[in-house]
Design a protein around this motif. Structure first.
Motif, PDB file in Angstrom:
ATOM      1  N   SER A 243       0.827  -1.210   0.000  1.00  0.00           N
ATOM      2  CA  SER A 243       0.000   0.000   0.000  1.00  0.00           C
ATOM      3  C   SER A 243       0.861   1.259   0.000  1.00  0.00           C
ATOM      4  CB  SER A 243      -0.937   0.003   1.208  1.00  0.00           C
ATOM      5  OG  SER A 243      -1.852  -1.069   1.143  1.00  0.00           O
ATOM      6  N   ALA A 244       1.926   1.242   0.815  1.00  0.00           N
ATOM      7  CA  ALA A 244       2.815   2.400   0.888  1.00  0.00           C
ATOM      8  C   ALA A 244       3.525   2.628  -0.447  1.00  0.00           C
ATOM      9  CB  ALA A 244       3.841   2.205   1.999  1.00  0.00           C
ATOM     10  N   ARG A 245       3.936   1.543  -1.076  1.00  0.00           N
ATOM     11  CA  ARG A 245       4.621   1.664  -2.362  1.00  0.00           C
ATOM     12  C   ARG A 245       3.661   2.164  -3.444  1.00  0.00           C
ATOM     13  NH1 ARG A 245       7.963  -3.075  -5.687  1.00  0.00           N
ATOM     14  NH2 ARG A 245       9.169  -1.614  -6.988  1.00  0.00           N
ATOM     15  N   THR A 246       2.440   1.695  -3.417  1.00  0.00           N
ATOM     16  CA  THR A 246       1.441   2.142  -4.390  1.00  0.00           C
ATOM     17  C   THR A 246       1.160   3.634  -4.234  1.00  0.00           C
ATOM     18  OG1 THR A 246       0.392  -0.039  -4.438  1.00  0.00           O
ATOM     19  CG2 THR A 246      -0.920   1.830  -5.209  1.00  0.00           C
ATOM     20  N   ALA A 247       1.011   4.081  -2.991  1.00  0.00           N
ATOM     21  CA  ALA A 247       0.742   5.496  -2.733  1.00  0.00           C
ATOM     22  C   ALA A 247       1.901   6.359  -3.228  1.00  0.00           C
ATOM     23  CB  ALA A 247       0.510   5.724  -1.248  1.00  0.00           C
ATOM     24  N   ALA A 248       3.136   5.902  -2.987  1.00  0.00           N
ATOM     25  CA  ALA A 248       4.304   6.651  -3.449  1.00  0.00           C
ATOM     26  C   ALA A 248       4.349   6.680  -4.979  1.00  0.00           C
ATOM     27  CB  ALA A 248       5.585   6.027  -2.896  1.00  0.00           C
ATOM     28  N   GLY A 249       3.931   5.585  -5.598  1.00  0.00           N
ATOM     29  CA  GLY A 249       3.910   5.532  -7.060  1.00  0.00           C
ATOM     30  C   GLY A 249       2.923   6.516  -7.662  1.00  0.00           C
ATOM     31  N   VAL A 250       1.784   6.673  -7.007  1.00  0.00           N
ATOM     32  CA  VAL A 250       0.778   7.637  -7.481  1.00  0.00           C
ATOM     33  C   VAL A 250       1.340   9.057  -7.432  1.00  0.00           C
ATOM     34  CG1 VAL A 250      -1.460   8.677  -6.965  1.00  0.00           C
ATOM     35  CG2 VAL A 250      -1.190   6.191  -6.876  1.00  0.00           C
ATOM     36  N   VAL A 251       2.004   9.379  -6.331  1.00  0.00           N
ATOM     37  CA  VAL A 251       2.593  10.713  -6.197  1.00  0.00           C
ATOM     38  C   VAL A 251       3.717  10.895  -7.212  1.00  0.00           C
ATOM     39  CG1 VAL A 251       3.781  12.310  -4.646  1.00  0.00           C
ATOM     40  CG2 VAL A 251       2.006  10.801  -3.748  1.00  0.00           C
ATOM     41  N   TYR A 252       4.487   9.841  -7.459  1.00  0.00           N
ATOM     42  CA  TYR A 252       5.572   9.912  -8.445  1.00  0.00           C
ATOM     43  C   TYR A 252       5.024  10.321  -9.808  1.00  0.00           C
ATOM     44  CZ  TYR A 252       9.681   8.587 -11.176  1.00  0.00           C
ATOM     45  OH  TYR A 252      10.759   8.611 -12.029  1.00  0.00           O
ATOM     46  N   GLN A 253       3.930   9.699 -10.220  1.00  0.00           N
ATOM     47  CA  GLN A 253       3.334  10.040 -11.506  1.00  0.00           C
ATOM     48  C   GLN A 253       2.875  11.497 -11.539  1.00  0.00           C
ATOM     49  OE1 GLN A 253       3.292   8.099 -14.209  1.00  0.00           O
ATOM     50  NE2 GLN A 253       4.389   6.541 -13.042  1.00  0.00           N
ATOM     51  N   GLN A 254       2.312  11.971 -10.435  1.00  0.00           N
ATOM     52  CA  GLN A 254       1.856  13.352 -10.354  1.00  0.00           C
ATOM     53  C   GLN A 254       3.035  14.324 -10.478  1.00  0.00           C
ATOM     54  OE1 GLN A 254      -0.029  14.351  -6.642  1.00  0.00           O
ATOM     55  NE2 GLN A 254      -0.570  16.430  -7.289  1.00  0.00           N
ATOM     56  N   VAL A 255       4.116  14.020  -9.763  1.00  0.00           N
ATOM     57  CA  VAL A 255       5.283  14.902  -9.785  1.00  0.00           C
ATOM     58  C   VAL A 255       5.954  14.862 -11.155  1.00  0.00           C
ATOM     59  CG1 VAL A 255       7.551  15.322  -8.776  1.00  0.00           C
ATOM     60  CG2 VAL A 255       5.652  14.663  -7.306  1.00  0.00           C
ATOM     61  N   ASP A 256       6.023  13.672 -11.739  1.00  0.00           N
ATOM     62  CA  ASP A 256       6.633  13.538 -13.062  1.00  0.00           C
ATOM     63  C   ASP A 256       5.865  14.350 -14.102  1.00  0.00           C
ATOM     64  OD1 ASP A 256       8.545  12.373 -14.898  1.00  0.00           O
ATOM     65  OD2 ASP A 256       6.931  11.092 -15.617  1.00  0.00           O
ATOM     66  N   LYS A 257       4.556  14.293 -14.034  1.00  0.00           N
ATOM     67  CA  LYS A 257       3.721  15.065 -14.956  1.00  0.00           C
ATOM     68  C   LYS A 257       3.910  16.561 -14.737  1.00  0.00           C
ATOM     69  CE  LYS A 257      -1.070  15.660 -16.519  1.00  0.00           C
ATOM     70  NZ  LYS A 257      -2.477  15.219 -16.314  1.00  0.00           N
ATOM     71  N   ALA A 258       3.986  16.967 -13.476  1.00  0.00           N
ATOM     72  CA  ALA A 258       4.190  18.381 -13.168  1.00  0.00           C
ATOM     73  C   ALA A 258       5.541  18.863 -13.689  1.00  0.00           C
ATOM     74  CB  ALA A 258       4.104  18.614 -11.661  1.00  0.00           C
ATOM     75  N   GLY A 259       6.559  18.008 -13.595  1.00  0.00           N
ATOM     76  CA  GLY A 259       7.873  18.362 -14.107  1.00  0.00           C
ATOM     77  C   GLY A 259       7.855  18.560 -15.616  1.00  0.00           C
ATOM     78  N   SER A 260       7.129  17.679 -16.310  1.00  0.00           N
ATOM     79  CA  SER A 260       7.011  17.805 -17.770  1.00  0.00           C
ATOM     80  C   SER A 260       6.249  19.070 -18.147  1.00  0.00           C
ATOM     81  CB  SER A 260       6.298  16.572 -18.345  1.00  0.00           C
ATOM     82  OG  SER A 260       7.041  15.397 -18.116  1.00  0.00           O
ATOM     83  N   THR A 261       5.199  19.363 -17.383  1.00  0.00           N
ATOM     84  CA  THR A 261       4.420  20.577 -17.638  1.00  0.00           C
ATOM     85  C   THR A 261       5.274  21.823 -17.443  1.00  0.00           C
ATOM     86  OG1 THR A 261       2.363  19.488 -16.944  1.00  0.00           O
ATOM     87  CG2 THR A 261       2.392  21.897 -16.930  1.00  0.00           C
ATOM     88  N   ALA A 262       6.081  21.828 -16.381  1.00  0.00           N
ATOM     89  CA  ALA A 262       6.957  22.967 -16.115  1.00  0.00           C
ATOM     90  C   ALA A 262       7.987  23.123 -17.228  1.00  0.00           C
ATOM     91  CB  ALA A 262       7.657  22.791 -14.768  1.00  0.00           C
ATOM     92  N   SER A 263       8.508  22.003 -17.716  1.00  0.00           N
ATOM     93  CA  SER A 263       9.495  22.049 -18.798  1.00  0.00           C
ATOM     94  C   SER A 263       8.882  22.615 -20.077  1.00  0.00           C
ATOM     95  CB  SER A 263      10.046  20.648 -19.053  1.00  0.00           C
ATOM     96  OG  SER A 263      10.986  20.648 -20.099  1.00  0.00           O
ATOM     97  N   ASP A 264       7.671  22.172 -20.397  1.00  0.00           N
ATOM     98  CA  ASP A 264       6.983  22.689 -21.590  1.00  0.00           C
ATOM     99  C   ASP A 264       6.702  24.183 -21.451  1.00  0.00           C
ATOM    100  OD1 ASP A 264       7.010  20.143 -22.635  1.00  0.00           O
ATOM    101  OD2 ASP A 264       4.944  19.676 -22.069  1.00  0.00           O
TER     102      ASP A 264
END
Length: 295
Positions: free
Chosen positions: A223-244
């Motif tokens: 459960s802890a790993r899944t929750a961290a994975g969800v946040v990872y995807q959110q942060v990764d998307k935000a990083g791509s948005t900031a780069s664009d």
């Protein structure tokens, strides 16, 4: 009625025209040497204001990008560590199941299982103190270097490590060690110690309790790993948005500030021709007068 044109008027107008052409040429030369259209606010107040706003937005977007990169580092380290923790806990569960098979296990075999359980406990204790950039990823906001002491007790400082990845958006990039490893008597370290003792003594009730605890612990870690994975995807998307966004704003800023060298070169050549022509025309039009010699 036609106004009277004096020698002074002709001189002043001619000098004014020459100065105007010279000023334009100097301005174009400055733009070519600096590579910028806007060299001072007075060049274009409206575009200067727009450029300043773009620079502020660009700086904020760059900071969001850096925050996202740092957050991804935390979360990536957590994911890797939790993957290893999952493997260790699953192995402990398998060993506990083997220990429950009393018909096939002698004392020496149970001791061997207990030894491996002890090794898993040591591995998990090391994993609980995994760090990123010198900070324990399971220790909350602690200023120390560890989240768990040698006895398996939580010594971190509860609190979320957050990163702001967009305007008004902050995310938690660490994992609370207590949600993964527990604390005190309810920690995985205590559970493994009890399981090791039960295996050495052949305590079937203790082994059965260990099996149930490891099964629960597997679910907890997953459960802890899944929750961290969800946040990872959110942060990764935000990083791509900031780069664009940075690419877009950099282009917009360039269109406001940067000079078109090809066009500037043409302008400079035309201005040079105009300047030379004005000099030539003035020299022919305004001849020395008697007053010039008197002065």
């Amino acid at each position: 009625m036609i106004g009277r044109v004096t020698q002074r008027m002709m001189v002043n107008n001619s000098i004014g025209a020459i100065q105007s052409n010279l000023g334009k040429m100097a301005g174009t030369q400055e733009q070519m040497s600096t590579g910028k259209i806007l060299n001072r606010p007075s060049d274009n107040p409206t575009d200067t204001t727009a450029a300043m706003r773009l620079r502020d937005s660009l700086a904020a977007s760059q900071q969001y990008g850096r925050n996202a990169t740092d957050g991804l580092g935390w979360l990536s380290q957590a994911d890797t560590t939790l993957g290893g923790v999952t493997t260790d806990v699953q192995r402990a569960y398998t060993l506990a199941l083997q220990g429950a098979n009393t018909g096939a296990m002698g004392a020496s075999s149970l001791d061997a299982l207990a030894d491996e359980i002890d090794g898993i406990r040591s591995d998990l204790l090391a994993a609980s103190n995994t760090t990123y950039l010198g900070r324990p990823i399971f220790g909350g906001v602690t200023g120390g270097s560890t989240a768990y002491d040698a006895s398996g007790s939580y010594v971190g400082t509860p609190g979320d490590v957050t990163r702001r990845i967009a305007d008004g958006v902050s995310v938690k990039v660490d994992v609370d060690g207590r949600d993964v490893f527990g604390d005190g008597s309810s920690s995985v370290f205590t559970e493994l110690s009890n399981l090791s003792t039960a295996l050495r003594s052949g305590d079937q009730a203790g082994i059965s309790a260990g099996i149930a605890q490891m099964q629960t612990r597997i679910n907890t870690v997953t459960s802890a790993r899944t929750a961290a994975g969800v946040v990872y995807q959110q942060v990764d998307k935000a990083g791509s948005t900031a780069s664009d966004a940075q690419l877009q704003m950099t282009g917009d800023l360039s269109s406001l500030e940067d000079v078109d060298l090809a066009q500037a070169t043409i302008n400079l050549q035309m201005q040079q021709v105009a300047y030379q022509a004005s000099l030539a025309a003035t020299s022919k039009t305004i001849q020395p007068s008697l007053l010039d010699f008197l002065h």
